[in-house]
Design an enzyme around this catalytic site. Structure first.
Site, short mmCIF file in Angstrom:
data_model
loop_
_atom_site.label_atom_id
_atom_site.label_comp_id
_atom_site.label_asym_id
_atom_site.label_seq_id
_atom_site.Cartn_x
_atom_site.Cartn_y
_atom_site.Cartn_z
N CYS A 57 -31.17 83.56 16.52
CA CYS A 57 -30.88 82.35 15.75
C CYS A 57 -31.69 82.32 14.46
O CYS A 57 -32.80 82.84 14.38
CB CYS A 57 -31.23 81.11 16.55
SG CYS A 57 -30.38 81.05 18.11
N ARG A 96 -30.11 88.65 11.05
CA ARG A 96 -30.73 88.45 12.36
C ARG A 96 -29.72 88.58 13.49
O ARG A 96 -30.11 88.69 14.65
CB ARG A 96 -31.37 87.06 12.41
CG ARG A 96 -32.51 86.92 11.42
CD ARG A 96 -32.91 85.48 11.24
NE ARG A 96 -33.60 84.91 12.36
CZ ARG A 96 -34.91 84.98 12.57
NH1 ARG A 96 -35.66 85.60 11.71
NH2 ARG A 96 -35.47 84.41 13.61
N TRP A 144 -27.30 82.73 18.07
CA TRP A 144 -27.06 83.93 18.86
C TRP A 144 -27.16 83.48 20.31
O TRP A 144 -28.23 83.12 20.78
CB TRP A 144 -28.11 84.99 18.52
CG TRP A 144 -27.87 86.31 19.16
CD1 TRP A 144 -26.93 87.25 18.81
CD2 TRP A 144 -28.60 86.90 20.25
NE1 TRP A 144 -27.05 88.35 19.61
CE2 TRP A 144 -28.06 88.17 20.50
CE3 TRP A 144 -29.67 86.46 21.03
CZ2 TRP A 144 -28.53 89.01 21.50
CZ3 TRP A 144 -30.14 87.30 22.04
CH2 TRP A 144 -29.57 88.56 22.25
N ASN A 170 -34.31 77.45 17.31
CA ASN A 170 -34.38 78.88 17.63
C ASN A 170 -35.43 79.03 18.74
O ASN A 170 -36.54 78.55 18.60
CB ASN A 170 -34.79 79.67 16.38
CG ASN A 170 -35.09 81.13 16.69
OD1 ASN A 170 -34.63 81.67 17.70
ND2 ASN A 170 -35.87 81.76 15.85
N GLY A 171 -35.05 79.69 19.82
CA GLY A 171 -35.99 79.87 20.94
C GLY A 171 -35.29 79.54 22.25
O GLY A 171 -34.06 79.43 22.30
N GLU A 177 -34.38 108.60 19.08
CA GLU A 177 -34.15 107.67 17.99
C GLU A 177 -32.81 107.96 17.30
O GLU A 177 -32.04 107.05 16.99
CB GLU A 177 -35.33 107.72 17.01
CG GLU A 177 -35.16 106.93 15.74
CD GLU A 177 -34.91 105.44 15.95
OE1 GLU A 177 -35.07 104.94 17.07
OE2 GLU A 177 -34.51 104.79 14.97
N LYS A 185 -29.63 105.40 17.04
CA LYS A 185 -29.00 105.02 15.76
C LYS A 185 -27.49 105.16 15.87
O LYS A 185 -26.75 104.26 15.48
CB LYS A 185 -29.49 105.90 14.60
CG LYS A 185 -30.87 105.64 14.07
CD LYS A 185 -31.04 104.38 13.25
CE LYS A 185 -31.41 103.22 14.11
NZ LYS A 185 -32.77 103.01 14.50
N GLU A 205 -25.89 102.49 18.34
CA GLU A 205 -25.95 101.06 17.99
C GLU A 205 -25.06 100.69 16.81
O GLU A 205 -24.58 99.57 16.74
CB GLU A 205 -27.39 100.57 17.78
CG GLU A 205 -28.04 100.97 16.50
CD GLU A 205 -29.45 100.38 16.34
OE1 GLU A 205 -29.66 99.22 16.72
OE2 GLU A 205 -30.31 101.09 15.81
N HIS A 215 -30.80 121.07 33.74
CA HIS A 215 -31.01 120.38 35.02
C HIS A 215 -29.96 119.29 35.25
O HIS A 215 -30.16 118.39 36.05
CB HIS A 215 -32.42 119.79 35.08
CG HIS A 215 -33.48 120.84 35.00
ND1 HIS A 215 -33.82 121.63 36.08
CD2 HIS A 215 -34.24 121.27 33.96
CE1 HIS A 215 -34.76 122.48 35.72
NE2 HIS A 215 -35.03 122.29 34.43
N LYS A 260 -31.33 91.35 15.03
CA LYS A 260 -32.40 92.07 14.34
C LYS A 260 -33.74 91.83 15.02
O LYS A 260 -34.52 92.75 15.20
CB LYS A 260 -32.45 91.62 12.88
CG LYS A 260 -33.56 92.26 12.06
CD LYS A 260 -33.30 93.74 11.87
CE LYS A 260 -34.39 94.45 11.10
NZ LYS A 260 -34.31 95.91 11.26
O1 M6R Z 1 -38.98 94.13 15.42
P1 M6R Z 1 -39.26 95.18 16.46
O2 M6R Z 1 -39.68 96.48 15.86
O3 M6R Z 1 -40.23 94.73 17.51
O4 M6R Z 1 -37.86 95.41 17.17
C1 M6R Z 1 -37.74 96.25 18.27
C2 M6R Z 1 -36.29 96.59 18.55
O5 M6R Z 1 -35.56 95.43 18.84
C3 M6R Z 1 -35.62 97.33 17.39
O6 M6R Z 1 -36.33 98.48 17.02
C4 M6R Z 1 -34.18 97.73 17.77
O7 M6R Z 1 -34.19 98.69 18.77
C5 M6R Z 1 -33.42 98.23 16.54
N1 M6R Z 1 -32.13 97.62 16.46
C6 M6R Z 1 -33.14 99.68 16.55
O8 M6R Z 1 -32.51 100.11 15.38
#
Ligand code: M6R
Length: 606
Positions: free
Chosen positions: A2, A27, A74, A98-99, A479, A483, A486, A502, A601
């Site tokens: 949010c 966000r 959200w 938000n929360g 990583e 990418k 996602e 394996h 985000k």
């Molecule tokens: O703000 P943060 O680095 O703590 O966020 C952690 C994850 O939510 C963040 O890295 C998420 O995995 C990304 N969308 C990856 O691209």
């Protein structure tokens, strides 16, 4: 996650709030709403969908007023829908939140027993009802808010207005909330980009702060009603820095910003001529007494920690245990005052990482955070902080935050090594020198981005990808796979190259491309054998190697050659082509690259 904004001033609030909400779109959200106060009456419009849809909806109405609050939601409690979208109203009181309110079920029951009727499935709706119940009992608006929030358990950043009174109230606990400081106007927001068009002077509200805004300005009190003072910070990000700057997506812009982001992260900290690192007056405990280092984070930041483990252990010879923040405290970690806990987070607001910090503090560990956002919870509440000066990262997919996190981890290792007398000055100078060359090497990769776009075009229609790498390249492929999945929604799995035989090798055929990350390092020869295994099963190999890795170049279907660097810094260079591969595939498939479905985000719920 949010986003909330609020405005009180002389201008029409609606357009200011809409523009501010748009800056919070990064966000991630599923619905949006706004409440505008006009001559003592409040009009609310809200709906499922994007901020632009809300704007369209409002175009049929004559919404006027110079005070208002707005929200992007959200969903956490109740599906995305108009009835669950914020703002929520009870009687005269209107709230954006938000929360998460953890005790909302019992509060709702109590308020229902008093005859109050609820119209949403949200936890938030108890807040306006609670405030309104105090107003009805004769408390003034400020006291009603204060008494109500004392009853809330959980996290909140709140914007609150009330009919008849031209007053806006903001309150914060465990969710971010800032005040933009401007003469004659008041603005609140969940994050800095939302206010940068108006001001670069910012107050970061702290937990239990309540800010009260009226024509004269604002004051801040605590939940007991005592006045509190908060410092005004000047933000150096321009509004343009938080915008796309000519790129099609924020993500692409942020990938291309990495040479600058890393240069900024190094500036003023690396002293190559002296072989020294200075880290913002960081005071560490006696390192002789540190028996173990923990690195804890989520998502991409967790991958940075896995890389940090290689960097720290191979140089400092202190054991490093890496954990996912959402798992850490549930396994009763063996951590104490002879351990150091390093928390890595772009936003500094990730709920699980904050919970891990609390766990570490409770057990007397020295807690150090590596964050990108000034004034964030992790930056404020840790015993020490080192900032990644990556600038605002708007795309949901983390890119420049990741490479600057590795940069900081490497600098931190050098800083500690110096204290521990591990390297000679000559060795330190050599490592710092290579670190300083990294931005140029990234630029070399970026100059060849077109080649990666061609590779992306060739493989964009495949439904599954395997990513493999060994040693420090293993977290790098984790990583890379994250990418791709996602932002393109393509299934991608990462494996340590040696583990392929394996199990996953059973999947290999001509429809299963394998991304192999293999710079010419200590793991190169072994990974060549894994490439042979894939080729023997008619698998397609996309090889990412460096200028010394010649052996398999002629044999595989696609190759990208990266500049050479030292082992510990390879993940910074290799991150770039893997980010670009994911970006170009997603862009060619036409997905919502900057706001991928279902993702936020900043994940501020556990
Ligand atoms: O703000 P943060 O680095 O703590 O966020 C952690 C994850 O939510 C963040 O890295 C998420 O995995 C990304 N969308 C990856 O691209």
């Amino acid at each position: 996650m949010c986003g909330i904004v609020g405005y009180l001033g002389r201008k029409e609030a609606f357009s200011i709030l809409i523009e501010a909400l748009k800056k919070l779109e990064y966000r991630g959200y599923d619905s949006a709403g706004v409440a505008i106060w006009n001559r003592g009456k409040i009009e609310i419009i809200r709906q499922k969908g994007k901020v632009d849809d809300l704007k369209k909806l409002a175009s049929n109405k004559d919404i006027k007023g110079t005070m208002g609050i707005a929200h992007t939601r959200w969903a956490t409690h109740g599906i995305p829908s108009e009835r669950n979208a914020h703002p929520h109203r009870a009687g005269e009181v209107v709230v954006v939140h938000n929360g998460i309110i953890e005790n909302y079920v019992e509060l709702k029951q109590r308020l229902r027993n008093e005859g109050r009727r609820f119209s949403s499935d949200t936890d938030t709706e108890v807040i306006p009802h609670l405030i309104n119940s105090y107003v009805e009992k004769g408390h003034n608006f400020v006291d009603a808010v204060r008494l109500a929030i004392c009853e809330l358990k959980g996290s909140y950043a709140l914007g609150i207005i009330k009919e008849k009174e031209r007053v806006m109230i903001a309150a914060k606990k465990e969710s971010p909330l800032i005040i933009g400081v401007v003469d004659g106007e008041s603005i609140i927001a969940s994050d800095i980009p939302a206010i940068l068009d108006i001001t670069n002077k910012v107050i970061f509200l702290e937990d239990n702060d309540i800010a009260i805004f009226n024509e004269e300005g604002f004051r801040i009190i605590d939940t007991m009603g005592n006045a509190v003072e908060r410092k005004i910070h000047t933000i150096n990000w321009t509004s343009a820095m938080a915008q796309k700057g000519g790129y099609k997506h924020f993500m692409l812009k942020e990938i291309f910003e990495q040479p600058v982001a890393i240069t900024n992260t190094l500036t003023g900290r690396v002293k190559e001529d002296k072989g020294e690192i200075e880290l913002d007056n960081l005071k560490l405990p006696n390192l002789e007494k540190i028996k173990k280092i923990w690195m804890v984070a989520c998502g991409t930041s967790y991958h940075a920690c896995l890389i940090g483990k290689y960097i720290f252990e191979s140089n400092l010879r202190i054991p490093v245990e890496v954990d996912i923040a959402s798992e850490f405290r549930y396994r009763d970690p063996i951590i104490g005052k002879d351990n150091m806990l390093i928390l890595v987070s772009q936003s500094g607001e990730t709920a699980d990482t904050i919970a891990a910090m609390k766990e570490g503090k409770k057990r007397d560990s020295f807690v150090l955070s590596i964050c990108n956002v000034l004034g964030s919870t992790l930056a404020r509440d840790a015993d020490g902080v080192v900032f990644t000066h990556a600038g605002p990262e708007i795309g949901v997919a983390s890119t420049k935050a990741f490479t600057t996190q590795i940069t900081v981890l490497f600098m931190l290792m050098l800083f500690m090594a110096k204290k521990m007398g591990i390297f000679t000055t000559g060795q330190l100078k050599e490592k710092i020198g290579e670190l300083r060359r990294i931005p140029h090497k990234i630029q070399e990769v970026l100059n060849n981005a077109k080649h990666i776009e061609e590779i992306a075009r060739k493989y964009m229609t495949y439904k599954d990808f395997l990513y493999i790498g060994r040693g420090i390249n293993y977290p790098s492929v984790m990583e890379g796979a994250l990418k791709l999945k996602e932002i393109s929604y393509i299934h991608a799995e990462a494996y340590a190259a040696g583990e392929m035989k394996h199990g996953p090798i059973a999947l290999i055929d001509e429809n299963f491309p394998v991304v192999v990350l293999s710079p010419y390092d200590i793991t190169y020869q072994k990974t060549c054998s894994n490439i042979e295994e894939v080729l023997a099963r008619r698998g397609k190999v996309l090889l990412f190697t460096d200028t010394s890795g010649h052996e398999m170049v002629e044999r595989v279907e696609s190759v990208f050659v990266m500049p050479k660097t030292i082992y510990e810094l390879e993940p910074i260079i290799s991150a770039i082509p893997l980010q670009l591969l994911a970006y170009y595939i997603a862009n060619l498939l036409g997905t919502d690259v900057d706001q991928p479905r279902n993702l936020a985000k900043s994940v501020t719920v556990e």
